[in-house]
Design a protein around this motif. Sequence first.
Motif, PDB file in Angstrom:
ATOM      1  N   ASP A  21       0.847  -1.183   0.000  1.00 32.66           N
ATOM      2  CA  ASP A  21       0.000   0.000   0.000  1.00 32.66           C
ATOM      3  C   ASP A  21       0.890   1.242   0.000  1.00 32.66           C
ATOM      4  O   ASP A  21       1.489   1.591   1.026  1.00 32.66           O
ATOM      5  CB  ASP A  21      -0.908  -0.016   1.238  1.00 32.66           C
ATOM      6  CG  ASP A  21      -1.892   1.136   1.267  1.00 32.66           C
ATOM      7  OD1 ASP A  21      -1.796   2.042   0.419  1.00 32.66           O
ATOM      8  OD2 ASP A  21      -2.760   1.120   2.155  1.00 32.66           O
ATOM      9  N   THR A  23       0.150   4.247   0.022  1.00 35.37           N
ATOM     10  CA  THR A  23      -0.332   5.353   0.866  1.00 35.37           C
ATOM     11  C   THR A  23       0.214   5.261   2.286  1.00 35.37           C
ATOM     12  O   THR A  23       0.113   6.210   3.051  1.00 35.37           O
ATOM     13  CB  THR A  23      -1.871   5.394   0.914  1.00 35.37           C
ATOM     14  OG1 THR A  23      -2.356   4.199   1.522  1.00 35.37           O
ATOM     15  CG2 THR A  23      -2.449   5.552  -0.489  1.00 35.37           C
ATOM     16  N   ARG A  24       0.802   4.107   2.627  1.00 38.13           N
ATOM     17  CA  ARG A  24       1.356   3.922   3.978  1.00 38.13           C
ATOM     18  C   ARG A  24       2.886   3.962   3.994  1.00 38.13           C
ATOM     19  O   ARG A  24       3.493   3.661   5.014  1.00 38.13           O
ATOM     20  CB  ARG A  24       0.883   2.592   4.554  1.00 38.13           C
ATOM     21  CG  ARG A  24      -0.607   2.563   4.779  1.00 38.13           C
ATOM     22  CD  ARG A  24      -1.020   1.267   5.385  1.00 38.13           C
ATOM     23  NE  ARG A  24      -2.466   1.268   5.609  1.00 38.13           N
ATOM     24  CZ  ARG A  24      -3.102   0.358   6.270  1.00 38.13           C
ATOM     25  NH1 ARG A  24      -2.437  -0.657   6.792  1.00 38.13           N
ATOM     26  NH2 ARG A  24      -4.385   0.417   6.423  1.00 38.13           N
ATOM     27  N   LYS A  30       9.633   5.673  -0.218  1.00 38.44           N
ATOM     28  CA  LYS A  30       9.321   6.155  -1.571  1.00 38.44           C
ATOM     29  C   LYS A  30      10.587   6.478  -2.349  1.00 38.44           C
ATOM     30  O   LYS A  30      10.694   6.189  -3.545  1.00 38.44           O
ATOM     31  CB  LYS A  30       8.407   7.379  -1.497  1.00 38.44           C
ATOM     32  CG  LYS A  30       6.998   7.048  -1.047  1.00 38.44           C
ATOM     33  CD  LYS A  30       6.153   8.297  -0.906  1.00 38.44           C
ATOM     34  CE  LYS A  30       4.790   7.973  -0.338  1.00 38.44           C
ATOM     35  NZ  LYS A  30       3.971   9.165  -0.085  1.00 38.44           N
TER      36      LYS A  30
END
Length: 165
Positions: A21, A23-24, A30
């Motif tokens: 995920d 978004t976590r 990243k």
Amino acid sequence: MTPMQTRAFAAMMGCYGYELDITRMSDEEKAEVRSHVELYKKIRPTMQLGHFYRLLTPFDGKGNETAWEFVSKDSGEIVLVYFKTLATPATEIRTLKLQSLNEDALYEVSTYIPAKGLSHDGAGSKSLSLEGKSFYGDELMYSGIEVPKIDTDFAAYLWIFHKKD
């Protein structure tokens, strides 16, 4: 959770999906993903269109290890990937013997990415990096490359060799 590097190297073997995920993810994770994507773009032709060799598989009696070799169509680039699922104490040093190289050709390690969380006895030090070192094809095929001592679960290594003219 499996280390990001291990996920990336495994993803490079298929459709390049991390299965997580985003978004976590932290900013650091990243950034790491961006560097993996950049690396993959450089070696994608070899990974997707080159020759594939299974050096170790989970089904060969050593179910804790996997090693794959990819050789570009022109034999100018070799990508070697090694995975160890679980660290084991007092284990033998693993030697990976490459396949289908030109015995007389000189191959230089252009990229070496060791597993994260290496042993505290010096296996992770920069002085042991193989980057810039050269080996003859027969040396890589018959003597092989040693995988440094591993003290972390879900370890992954990547070597990129380029044939020197």
